[in-house]
Design a protein around this motif. Structure first.
Motif: not given
Ligand SMILES: Nc1ncnc2c1ncn2[C@@H]1O[C@H](COP(=O)(O)OP(=O)(O)OP(=O)(O)O)[C@@H](O)[C@H]1O
Length: 197
Positions: A11-18, A35-44, A81-83, A183-185
């Motif tokens: 969950l992120r906020g009230e929303r289920a990411v997956f 998966g699309a931007n915001g689908a939860g890849k980094s979160t997973l 990570s991204h950073q 990845t997107h690539l």
């Protein structure tokens, strides 16, 4: 299975990411998270790294919940990570030496694996985006651990650098290491499974 995700929900906020997300990976396996931007890849990836607790379910390593022994889990993985998390005032070699002190391993071979030896004495603050990414990836080569979690590892890399990553990933897998990469690539990871979020 070595790494197992069992019925994970986030969950992120009230929303289920997956939710209801399960997979198992044996030694040497690779999993691409797409998966699309915001689908939860980094979160997973953060959940698999033990940095974020799942709302439901568990991550298991050889059958044990990784939440039970967080420091043991942290010690068995590298999370890119991204950073890029570099010290801008230190040189390229000094940046890597910081991690070599923590994890062991030799700086020069790791720099050479990512073709960074000619840049060894430059301060990290002058590196280009792709060079910074290569320095972050060079940490993977320092000392072997069984689990690599990679968030967009090839963003900003030129074609030659992507190609260089191929044997690095293959060696890790040949030693029984597992790779999970968001990845997107296209990545040089033959026979990787794909999990589309
Ligand atoms: N700290 C946070 N607080 C609230 N929501 C968050 C937080 N971090 C991420 N999110 C939300 O969680 C969802 C998943 O984000 P995540 O970064 O995992 O996506 P992603 O699949 O990696 O996306 P991208 O392809 O853009 O990198 C997004 O809707 C994002 O807005």
């Amino acid at each position: 299975m070595v790494l197992e995700a069992r019925d994970l929900a986030c969950l992120r906020g009230e929303r289920a990411v997956f939710a209801g997300l399960s997979f198992g990976l044996p030694a040497g396996a690779a999993l691409l998270l797409t998966g699309a931007n915001g689908a939860g890849k980094s979160t997973l990836l953060r959940i698999l790294a033990g940095l974020l607790p799942p709302a439901e379910g568990a991550v298991l390593w050889r059958g044990e919940d990784v939440g039970a022994e967080p420091s043991a889990h942290a010690a068995r993985l590298r999370y890119v990570s991204h950073q890029d998390a570099l010290k801008p005032a230190l040189t390229v070699a000094e940046n890597l030496a910081l991690f070599a002190r923590l994890w062991g391993g030799a700086v020069m071979p790791a720099l050479e694996a990512l073709a960074l030896a000619p840049l060894a004495d430059l301060p990290a603050r002058v590196l280009s985006a792709g060079q910074r990414r290569r320095l972050a990836l060079a940490r993977l080569v320092l000392a072997p651990v069984p689990l690599w979690l990679l968030d967009e590892p090839t963003t900003g890399l030129d074609a030659a650098s992507v190609e260089r990553l191929g044997p690095i990933l293959a060696d890790h897998r040949a030693r029984g290491g597992i790779v999970v990469a968001a990845t997107h690539l296209p990545l040089p990871l033959p026979d990787a499974r794909e999990l589309r979020l």
